[in-house]
Design a protein around this motif. Structure first.
Motif, PDB file in Angstrom:
ATOM      1  N   LEU A  45       0.823  -1.211   0.000  1.00 20.64           N
ATOM      2  CA  LEU A  45       0.000   0.000   0.000  1.00 20.64           C
ATOM      3  C   LEU A  45       0.860   1.266   0.000  1.00 20.64           C
ATOM      4  O   LEU A  45       0.589   2.210  -0.756  1.00 20.64           O
ATOM      5  N   VAL A  46       1.883   1.287   0.809  1.00 20.87           N
ATOM      6  CA  VAL A  46       2.733   2.480   0.870  1.00 20.87           C
ATOM      7  C   VAL A  46       3.544   2.640  -0.413  1.00 20.87           C
ATOM      8  O   VAL A  46       3.703   3.755  -0.933  1.00 20.87           O
ATOM      9  N   THR A  47       4.035   1.543  -0.977  1.00 16.61           N
ATOM     10  CA  THR A  47       4.785   1.625  -2.231  1.00 16.61           C
ATOM     11  C   THR A  47       3.891   2.088  -3.372  1.00 16.61           C
ATOM     12  O   THR A  47       4.293   2.924  -4.190  1.00 16.61           O
ATOM     13  N   ALA A  48       2.682   1.566  -3.425  1.00 16.74           N
ATOM     14  CA  ALA A  48       1.756   1.999  -4.472  1.00 16.74           C
ATOM     15  C   ALA A  48       1.388   3.467  -4.308  1.00 16.74           C
ATOM     16  O   ALA A  48       1.202   4.186  -5.295  1.00 16.74           O
ATOM     17  N   ASP A  49       1.295   3.928  -3.061  1.00 17.86           N
ATOM     18  CA  ASP A  49       0.968   5.327  -2.826  1.00 17.86           C
ATOM     19  C   ASP A  49       2.091   6.249  -3.292  1.00 17.86           C
ATOM     20  O   ASP A  49       1.832   7.330  -3.821  1.00 17.86           O
ATOM     21  N   THR A  50       3.334   5.829  -3.124  1.00 16.00           N
ATOM     22  CA  THR A  50       4.445   6.691  -3.524  1.00 16.00           C
ATOM     23  C   THR A  50       4.720   6.635  -5.023  1.00 16.00           C
ATOM     24  O   THR A  50       5.234   7.597  -5.589  1.00 16.00           O
ATOM     25  N   THR A  51       4.397   5.524  -5.673  1.00 12.83           N
ATOM     26  CA  THR A  51       4.713   5.404  -7.101  1.00 12.83           C
ATOM     27  C   THR A  51       3.564   5.812  -8.007  1.00 12.83           C
ATOM     28  O   THR A  51       3.790   6.371  -9.074  1.00 12.83           O
ATOM     29  N   VAL A  52       2.350   5.555  -7.609  1.00  5.94           N
ATOM     30  CA  VAL A  52       1.186   5.880  -8.442  1.00  5.94           C
ATOM     31  C   VAL A  52       0.485   7.077  -7.816  1.00  5.94           C
ATOM     32  O   VAL A  52       0.053   7.031  -6.671  1.00  5.94           O
ATOM     33  N   ARG A  53       0.366   8.111  -8.569  1.00  4.14           N
ATOM     34  CA  ARG A  53      -0.328   9.302  -8.076  1.00  4.14           C
ATOM     35  C   ARG A  53      -1.826   9.109  -8.266  1.00  4.14           C
ATOM     36  O   ARG A  53      -2.338   9.085  -9.380  1.00  4.14           O
ATOM     37  N   ALA A  54      -2.521   8.961  -7.171  1.00  5.03           N
ATOM     38  CA  ALA A  54      -3.963   8.732  -7.220  1.00  5.03           C
ATOM     39  C   ALA A  54      -4.700  10.068  -7.125  1.00  5.03           C
ATOM     40  O   ALA A  54      -4.103  11.126  -6.937  1.00  5.03           O
ATOM     41  N   VAL A  55      -6.023   9.975  -7.234  1.00  3.86           N
ATOM     42  CA  VAL A  55      -6.855  11.173  -7.119  1.00  3.86           C
ATOM     43  C   VAL A  55      -6.794  11.705  -5.689  1.00  3.86           C
ATOM     44  O   VAL A  55      -6.681  12.907  -5.464  1.00  3.86           O
ATOM     45  N   LEU A  56      -6.864  10.803  -4.731  1.00  2.79           N
ATOM     46  CA  LEU A  56      -6.758  11.200  -3.325  1.00  2.79           C
ATOM     47  C   LEU A  56      -5.302  11.107  -2.878  1.00  2.79           C
ATOM     48  O   LEU A  56      -4.691  10.043  -2.971  1.00  2.79           O
ATOM     49  N   PRO A  57      -4.744  12.184  -2.381  1.00  9.68           N
ATOM     50  CA  PRO A  57      -3.341  12.109  -1.941  1.00  9.68           C
ATOM     51  C   PRO A  57      -3.198  11.306  -0.645  1.00  9.68           C
ATOM     52  O   PRO A  57      -4.065  11.363   0.230  1.00  9.68           O
ATOM     53  N   HIS A  58      -2.141  10.534  -0.560  1.00 10.74           N
ATOM     54  CA  HIS A  58      -1.797   9.744   0.622  1.00 10.74           C
ATOM     55  C   HIS A  58      -2.863   8.709   0.977  1.00 10.74           C
ATOM     56  O   HIS A  58      -3.016   8.348   2.146  1.00 10.74           O
ATOM     57  N   SER A  59      -3.603   8.223   0.003  1.00 12.51           N
ATOM     58  CA  SER A  59      -4.645   7.244   0.305  1.00 12.51           C
ATOM     59  C   SER A  59      -4.047   5.893   0.698  1.00 12.51           C
ATOM     60  O   SER A  59      -4.600   5.194   1.551  1.00 12.51           O
ATOM     61  N   GLY A  60      -2.928   5.498   0.117  1.00 13.12           N
ATOM     62  CA  GLY A  60      -2.281   4.248   0.492  1.00 13.12           C
ATOM     63  C   GLY A  60      -1.769   4.266   1.917  1.00 13.12           C
ATOM     64  O   GLY A  60      -1.849   3.267   2.627  1.00 13.12           O
ATOM     65  N   GLN A  61      -1.274   5.411   2.339  1.00  8.92           N
ATOM     66  CA  GLN A  61      -0.786   5.525   3.710  1.00  8.92           C
ATOM     67  C   GLN A  61      -1.935   5.481   4.711  1.00  8.92           C
ATOM     68  O   GLN A  61      -1.802   4.924   5.798  1.00  8.92           O
ATOM     69  N   VAL A  62      -3.075   6.048   4.335  1.00 10.31           N
ATOM     70  CA  VAL A  62      -4.245   6.006   5.211  1.00 10.31           C
ATOM     71  C   VAL A  62      -4.751   4.565   5.332  1.00 10.31           C
ATOM     72  O   VAL A  62      -5.090   4.102   6.430  1.00 10.31           O
ATOM     73  N   PHE A  63      -4.801   3.828   4.209  1.00 16.94           N
ATOM     74  CA  PHE A  63      -5.204   2.428   4.269  1.00 16.94           C
ATOM     75  C   PHE A  63      -4.213   1.607   5.093  1.00 16.94           C
ATOM     76  O   PHE A  63      -4.608   0.698   5.832  1.00 16.94           O
ATOM     77  N   ALA A  64      -2.934   1.911   4.981  1.00 19.26           N
ATOM     78  CA  ALA A  64      -1.928   1.210   5.782  1.00 19.26           C
ATOM     79  C   ALA A  64      -2.143   1.479   7.272  1.00 19.26           C
ATOM     80  O   ALA A  64      -1.979   0.579   8.103  1.00 19.26           O
ATOM     81  N   LEU A  65      -2.518   2.701   7.623  1.00 10.08           N
ATOM     82  CA  LEU A  65      -2.812   3.019   9.016  1.00 10.08           C
ATOM     83  C   LEU A  65      -4.009   2.217   9.519  1.00 10.08           C
ATOM     84  O   LEU A  65      -4.005   1.705  10.641  1.00 10.08           O
ATOM     85  N   PHE A  66      -5.051   2.076   8.685  1.00  5.74           N
ATOM     86  CA  PHE A  66      -6.204   1.254   9.058  1.00  5.74           C
ATOM     87  C   PHE A  66      -5.807  -0.208   9.246  1.00  5.74           C
ATOM     88  O   PHE A  66      -6.284  -0.875  10.164  1.00  5.74           O
ATOM     89  N   VAL A  67      -4.926  -0.707   8.401  1.00  6.54           N
ATOM     90  CA  VAL A  67      -4.465  -2.094   8.534  1.00  6.54           C
ATOM     91  C   VAL A  67      -3.680  -2.270   9.829  1.00  6.54           C
ATOM     92  O   VAL A  67      -3.804  -3.293  10.509  1.00  6.54           O
ATOM     93  N   ILE A  68      -2.888  -1.282  10.204  1.00  6.92           N
ATOM     94  CA  ILE A  68      -2.136  -1.355  11.463  1.00  6.92           C
ATOM     95  C   ILE A  68      -3.088  -1.392  12.654  1.00  6.92           C
ATOM     96  O   ILE A  68      -2.894  -2.164  13.603  1.00  6.92           O
ATOM     97  N   VAL A  69      -4.136  -0.584  12.619  1.00  7.85           N
ATOM     98  CA  VAL A  69      -5.121  -0.578  13.707  1.00  7.85           C
ATOM     99  C   VAL A  69      -5.841  -1.917  13.783  1.00  7.85           C
ATOM    100  O   VAL A  69      -6.031  -2.479  14.868  1.00  7.85           O
ATOM    101  N   LEU A  70      -6.236  -2.462  12.641  1.00  7.12           N
ATOM    102  CA  LEU A  70      -6.899  -3.765  12.630  1.00  7.12           C
ATOM    103  C   LEU A  70      -5.960  -4.877  13.097  1.00  7.12           C
ATOM    104  O   LEU A  70      -6.387  -5.811  13.781  1.00  7.12           O
ATOM    105  N   ALA A  71      -4.685  -4.783  12.752  1.00  2.00           N
ATOM    106  CA  ALA A  71      -3.723  -5.789  13.195  1.00  2.00           C
ATOM    107  C   ALA A  71      -3.544  -5.741  14.712  1.00  2.00           C
ATOM    108  O   ALA A  71      -3.423  -6.789  15.356  1.00  2.00           O
ATOM    109  N   ALA A  72      -3.548  -4.552  15.285  1.00  2.00           N
ATOM    110  CA  ALA A  72      -3.421  -4.434  16.741  1.00  2.00           C
ATOM    111  C   ALA A  72      -4.643  -5.032  17.440  1.00  2.00           C
ATOM    112  O   ALA A  72      -4.511  -5.744  18.445  1.00  2.00           O
ATOM    113  N   ALA A  73      -5.826  -4.779  16.898  1.00  2.00           N
ATOM    114  CA  ALA A  73      -7.040  -5.363  17.477  1.00  2.00           C
ATOM    115  C   ALA A  73      -7.042  -6.882  17.318  1.00  2.00           C
ATOM    116  O   ALA A  73      -7.448  -7.616  18.227  1.00  2.00           O
TER     117      ALA A  73
END
Length: 126
Positions: A45-73
């Motif tokens: 997710l973070v690599t795709a966010d840095t290499t592919v410019r999406a419509v929403l900026p930093h969307s891969g990093q936000v999804f990675a943050l959600f995955v980290i929260v779900l992993a902790a739970a």
């Protein structure tokens, strides 16, 4: 930046996690393998966010943050289940976990009640 190296690393991490889930018998090691797979997804997710410019900026990093929260739970709930399993069975091997046990008690307890009530009905009928 060339994204080939992070993608190959993430694929190797994910493959190692799948191998750990399929081959390990210890429940704690299975949870660690699941965490390894989630970390591989975060790397993608973070690599795709840095290499592919999406419509929403930093969307891969936000999804990675959600995955980290779900992993902790997931680790919190998973370790609670593993500790309870150890208290009940004195073992955390996945092969020893009964999958067909009824939720109300020990295996065979409902069959004993049904057999006892059938015997009582036979005695009443005499």
């Amino acid at each position: 930046m060339r994204p080939v190296i992070p993608y190959v690393t993430a694929a190797l991490l994910f493959g190692l996690g799948v191998y750990g889930v399929l081959r390990r018998r210890n429940a704690v090691l299975v949870l660690m393998a699941v965490e390894l797979m989630l970390n591989a997804v975060n790397l993608i997710l973070v690599t795709a966010d840095t290499t592919v410019r999406a419509v929403l900026p930093h969307s891969g990093q936000v999804f990675a943050l959600f995955v980290i929260v779900l992993a902790a739970a997931e680790i919190g709930v998973g370790l609670a289940i593993v500790l309870q399993l150890y208290r009940m069975r004195a073992s955390v091997t996945v092969d020893d976990v009964p999958l067909t046990e009824p939720a109300g008690g020990r295996a065979g307890s409902t069959g004993d009640v049904e057999a006892g009530s059938a015997g009582a009905r036979a005695e009443v009928g005499r």
